[in-house]
Motif scaffolding. Structure first.
Motif, PDB file in Angstrom:
ATOM      1  N   TYR A  50      39.635 -42.762   0.151  1.00 41.09           N
ATOM      2  CA  TYR A  50      39.594 -42.438  -1.291  1.00 41.09           C
ATOM      3  C   TYR A  50      38.436 -41.498  -1.604  1.00 41.09           C
ATOM      4  CZ  TYR A  50      42.697 -45.276  -4.294  1.00 41.09           C
ATOM      5  OH  TYR A  50      43.735 -45.779  -5.012  1.00 41.09           O
ATOM      6  N   LEU A  51      37.264 -41.833  -1.058  1.00 45.11           N
ATOM      7  CA  LEU A  51      36.051 -41.046  -1.322  1.00 45.11           C
ATOM      8  C   LEU A  51      36.246 -39.602  -0.864  1.00 45.11           C
ATOM      9  CD1 LEU A  51      33.015 -40.848  -2.133  1.00 45.11           C
ATOM     10  CD2 LEU A  51      32.461 -41.597   0.206  1.00 45.11           C
ATOM     11  N   TYR A  52      36.765 -39.430   0.350  1.00 44.36           N
ATOM     12  CA  TYR A  52      36.910 -38.074   0.885  1.00 44.36           C
ATOM     13  C   TYR A  52      38.044 -37.317   0.207  1.00 44.36           C
ATOM     14  CZ  TYR A  52      33.511 -39.720   4.256  1.00 44.36           C
ATOM     15  OH  TYR A  52      32.365 -40.227   4.822  1.00 44.36           O
ATOM     16  N   LEU A  53      39.047 -38.039  -0.251  1.00 47.55           N
ATOM     17  CA  LEU A  53      40.108 -37.394  -1.032  1.00 47.55           C
ATOM     18  C   LEU A  53      39.537 -36.887  -2.360  1.00 47.55           C
ATOM     19  CD1 LEU A  53      43.072 -36.880  -0.397  1.00 47.55           C
ATOM     20  CD2 LEU A  53      43.639 -39.004  -1.586  1.00 47.55           C
ATOM     21  N   SER A  54      38.653 -37.677  -2.957  1.00 48.37           N
ATOM     22  CA  SER A  54      38.011 -37.268  -4.200  1.00 48.37           C
ATOM     23  C   SER A  54      37.109 -36.047  -3.965  1.00 48.37           C
ATOM     24  CB  SER A  54      37.192 -38.441  -4.771  1.00 48.37           C
ATOM     25  OG  SER A  54      36.712 -38.130  -6.060  1.00 48.37           O
ATOM     26  N   PRO A 104      27.820 -28.506  -3.097  1.00 50.53           N
ATOM     27  CA  PRO A 104      28.285 -28.879  -1.755  1.00 50.53           C
ATOM     28  C   PRO A 104      27.221 -29.677  -0.994  1.00 50.53           C
ATOM     29  CG  PRO A 104      28.912 -26.621  -2.214  1.00 50.53           C
ATOM     30  CD  PRO A 104      28.026 -27.064  -3.349  1.00 50.53           C
ATOM     31  N   LEU A 105      25.956 -29.304  -1.193  1.00 50.06           N
ATOM     32  CA  LEU A 105      24.855 -30.032  -0.545  1.00 50.06           C
ATOM     33  C   LEU A 105      24.867 -31.503  -0.957  1.00 50.06           C
ATOM     34  CD1 LEU A 105      22.186 -29.687   1.229  1.00 50.06           C
ATOM     35  CD2 LEU A 105      20.999 -29.552  -0.965  1.00 50.06           C
ATOM     36  N   ALA A 106      25.031 -31.739  -2.263  1.00 52.96           N
ATOM     37  CA  ALA A 106      25.063 -33.119  -2.768  1.00 52.96           C
ATOM     38  C   ALA A 106      26.241 -33.896  -2.176  1.00 52.96           C
ATOM     39  CB  ALA A 106      25.144 -33.120  -4.296  1.00 52.96           C
ATOM     40  N   ALA A 108      25.877 -37.196   0.263  1.00 52.25           N
ATOM     41  CA  ALA A 108      26.609 -38.440  -0.019  1.00 52.25           C
ATOM     42  C   ALA A 108      27.491 -38.839   1.167  1.00 52.25           C
ATOM     43  CB  ALA A 108      27.454 -38.271  -1.282  1.00 52.25           C
ATOM     44  N   THR A 109      28.055 -37.840   1.846  1.00 51.15           N
ATOM     45  CA  THR A 109      28.920 -38.110   2.998  1.00 51.15           C
ATOM     46  C   THR A 109      28.129 -38.740   4.144  1.00 51.15           C
ATOM     47  OG1 THR A 109      30.408 -36.286   2.425  1.00 51.15           O
ATOM     48  CG2 THR A 109      30.470 -37.052   4.706  1.00 51.15           C
ATOM     49  N   LEU A 110      26.990 -38.130   4.472  1.00 51.13           N
ATOM     50  CA  LEU A 110      26.177 -38.689   5.563  1.00 51.13           C
ATOM     51  C   LEU A 110      25.698 -40.096   5.208  1.00 51.13           C
ATOM     52  CD1 LEU A 110      24.851 -38.443   8.320  1.00 51.13           C
ATOM     53  CD2 LEU A 110      22.881 -37.345   7.225  1.00 51.13           C
ATOM     54  N   GLU A 111      25.255 -40.248   3.968  1.00 47.53           N
ATOM     55  CA  GLU A 111      24.791 -41.564   3.512  1.00 47.53           C
ATOM     56  C   GLU A 111      25.912 -42.608   3.621  1.00 47.53           C
ATOM     57  OE1 GLU A 111      23.284 -43.039  -0.738  1.00 47.53           O
ATOM     58  OE2 GLU A 111      22.325 -41.171  -0.101  1.00 47.53           O
ATOM     59  N   HIS A 112      27.118 -42.191   3.240  1.00 44.12           N
ATOM     60  CA  HIS A 112      28.253 -43.109   3.322  1.00 44.12           C
ATOM     61  C   HIS A 112      28.540 -43.493   4.765  1.00 44.12           C
ATOM     62  CE1 HIS A 112      31.881 -45.183   2.248  1.00 44.12           C
ATOM     63  NE2 HIS A 112      32.558 -44.457   3.133  1.00 44.12           N
ATOM     64  N   GLU A 113      28.550 -42.502   5.661  1.00 46.23           N
ATOM     65  CA  GLU A 113      28.841 -42.803   7.072  1.00 46.23           C
ATOM     66  C   GLU A 113      27.764 -43.699   7.679  1.00 46.23           C
ATOM     67  OE1 GLU A 113      31.538 -42.495   8.674  1.00 46.23           O
ATOM     68  OE2 GLU A 113      32.598 -41.281   7.207  1.00 46.23           O
ATOM     69  N   GLN A 114      26.517 -43.501   7.273  1.00 41.42           N
ATOM     70  CA  GLN A 114      25.445 -44.381   7.767  1.00 41.42           C
ATOM     71  C   GLN A 114      25.675 -45.812   7.300  1.00 41.42           C
ATOM     72  OE1 GLN A 114      22.212 -42.036   6.232  1.00 41.42           O
ATOM     73  NE2 GLN A 114      21.824 -41.018   8.202  1.00 41.42           N
ATOM     74  N   LYS A 115      26.155 -45.942   6.061  1.00 39.36           N
ATOM     75  CA  LYS A 115      26.458 -47.273   5.530  1.00 39.36           C
ATOM     76  C   LYS A 115      27.595 -47.915   6.333  1.00 39.36           C
ATOM     77  CE  LYS A 115      28.505 -49.116   1.670  1.00 39.36           C
ATOM     78  NZ  LYS A 115      29.236 -48.789   0.434  1.00 39.36           N
ATOM     79  N   VAL A 116      28.624 -47.122   6.632  1.00 38.82           N
ATOM     80  CA  VAL A 116      29.763 -47.636   7.398  1.00 38.82           C
ATOM     81  C   VAL A 116      29.323 -48.046   8.812  1.00 38.82           C
ATOM     82  CG1 VAL A 116      32.016 -47.058   8.417  1.00 38.82           C
ATOM     83  CG2 VAL A 116      31.501 -46.375   6.069  1.00 38.82           C
ATOM     84  N   THR A 117      28.432 -47.269   9.407  1.00 35.78           N
ATOM     85  CA  THR A 117      27.897 -47.638  10.721  1.00 35.78           C
ATOM     86  C   THR A 117      27.272 -49.028  10.649  1.00 35.78           C
ATOM     87  OG1 THR A 117      27.490 -45.331  11.305  1.00 35.78           O
ATOM     88  CG2 THR A 117      26.256 -46.992  12.547  1.00 35.78           C
ATOM     89  N   GLY A 118      26.538 -49.284   9.583  1.00 41.17           N
ATOM     90  CA  GLY A 118      25.933 -50.605   9.379  1.00 41.17           C
ATOM     91  C   GLY A 118      26.989 -51.695   9.270  1.00 41.17           C
ATOM     92  N   LEU A 119      28.090 -51.387   8.563  1.00 41.61           N
ATOM     93  CA  LEU A 119      29.179 -52.365   8.409  1.00 41.61           C
ATOM     94  C   LEU A 119      29.829 -52.671   9.759  1.00 41.61           C
ATOM     95  CD1 LEU A 119      31.023 -51.011   5.202  1.00 41.61           C
ATOM     96  CD2 LEU A 119      29.454 -52.968   5.330  1.00 41.61           C
ATOM     97  N   ILE A 120      30.044 -51.618  10.567  1.00 41.13           N
ATOM     98  CA  ILE A 120      30.649 -51.814  11.895  1.00 41.13           C
ATOM     99  C   ILE A 120      29.711 -52.662  12.772  1.00 41.13           C
ATOM    100  CG2 ILE A 120      31.384 -50.656  14.038  1.00 41.13           C
ATOM    101  CD1 ILE A 120      33.406 -50.193  11.819  1.00 41.13           C
ATOM    102  N   ASN A 121      28.425 -52.349  12.704  1.00 39.38           N
ATOM    103  CA  ASN A 121      27.460 -53.142  13.484  1.00 39.38           C
ATOM    104  C   ASN A 121      27.471 -54.607  13.055  1.00 39.38           C
ATOM    105  OD1 ASN A 121      26.697 -50.924  14.983  1.00 39.38           O
ATOM    106  ND2 ASN A 121      24.914 -50.445  13.725  1.00 39.38           N
ATOM    107  N   ASP A 122      27.573 -54.839  11.748  1.00 40.52           N
ATOM    108  CA  ASP A 122      27.654 -56.230  11.250  1.00 40.52           C
ATOM    109  C   ASP A 122      28.899 -56.926  11.788  1.00 40.52           C
ATOM    110  OD1 ASP A 122      25.353 -55.781   9.828  1.00 40.52           O
ATOM    111  OD2 ASP A 122      26.336 -55.578   7.867  1.00 40.52           O
ATOM    112  N   LEU A 123      30.012 -56.176  11.843  1.00 38.52           N
ATOM    113  CA  LEU A 123      31.267 -56.746  12.369  1.00 38.52           C
ATOM    114  C   LEU A 123      31.113 -57.139  13.834  1.00 38.52           C
ATOM    115  CD1 LEU A 123      34.268 -54.547  11.128  1.00 38.52           C
ATOM    116  CD2 LEU A 123      33.952 -56.979  10.765  1.00 38.52           C
ATOM    117  N   GLU A 159      28.673 -39.521  12.017  1.00 34.78           N
ATOM    118  CA  GLU A 159      27.345 -39.155  11.506  1.00 34.78           C
ATOM    119  C   GLU A 159      26.944 -37.775  12.008  1.00 34.78           C
ATOM    120  OE1 GLU A 159      24.114 -41.936  11.594  1.00 34.78           O
ATOM    121  OE2 GLU A 159      25.465 -43.654  11.504  1.00 34.78           O
ATOM    122  N   GLU A 160      27.335 -37.480  13.251  1.00 31.25           N
ATOM    123  CA  GLU A 160      27.014 -36.190  13.844  1.00 31.25           C
ATOM    124  C   GLU A 160      27.718 -35.050  13.087  1.00 31.25           C
ATOM    125  OE1 GLU A 160      28.359 -35.889  17.867  1.00 31.25           O
ATOM    126  OE2 GLU A 160      26.769 -34.502  18.442  1.00 31.25           O
TER     127      GLU A 160
END
Ligand SMILES: [Fe+2]
Ligand SMILES: [Fe+2]
Length: 173
Positions: A24-28, A85-87, A91-106, A133-134
């Motif tokens: 959803y986020l990336y579609l937006s 575009p910078l913003a 937001a994209t990198l920040e989101h992916e870092q958050k998702v990395t945290g979620l995967i690690n929690d899983l 993230e890369e």
């Protein structure tokens, strides 16, 4: 093969929802880039949104294959406006870092529940998050180097228009 524990099932359903939100986020973000006529950036986000949908389906299929219960939850509405575009890529990198945290929690939950099959399933996502993230970080760095130079923005836009095209560098699903 043992059934998913209640705790594992809840956590996997949570990630199914998180992957759908990512889509959803990336579609937006795609719609935002379309609205400012940056079609290459929009293209990159379109493929990103598709990848996230594929991620969500991996969780969906896995829960079912393990005899679990899929519990689809409400998907939160993503932001619709960004300042630049910078913003967007911050937001994209920040989101992916958050998702990395979620995967690690899983992965932690899989260890706690002694669920080795889920642990192995999750390893693909651990590697995928390094790539995510890369790639987001790579575009962000280019945008930071650019500063206010407009010409450079269109060069990046042309580069990002190649994502998903035949012969493009779509290294993973
Ligand atoms: Fe994902
Ligand atoms: Fe992602």
């Amino acid at each position: 093969m043992a059934m998913l524990t209640e705790k594992m099932q809840t956590a996997l359903n949570g990630q199914l929802n998180a992957e759908l939100y990512s889509s959803y986020l990336y579609l937006s973000m795609n719609a935002y880039f379309k609205s400012v006529n940056l079609d290459g950036f929009a293209n990159w986000m379109y493929y990103q949104a598709q990848e996230e949908l594929e991620h969500s389906l991996k969780f969906y299929d896995f829960i079912i294959r393990r005899g679990g219960k899929v519990q689809l939850q409400q998907i939160a509405a993503p932001p619709t406006e960004w300042n630049s575009p910078l913003a967007v890529f911050e937001a994209t990198l920040e989101h992916e870092q958050k998702v990395t945290g979620l995967i690690n929690d899983l992965v932690d939950v899989a260890h706690e529940e002694r669920d080795h099959a889920t642990n192995i399933f999750l390893q693909w996502f651990v590697s995928e998050q390094v790539e995510e993230e890369e790639s987001a970080g790579g575009v962000l760095e280019q945008l930071k180097l650019l500063g206010d130079a407009k010409g450079g923005l269109f060069m990046i836009d042309r580069e990002l228009s190649k994502r998903g095209a035949s012969g493009g560098s779509e290294e993973s699903e």
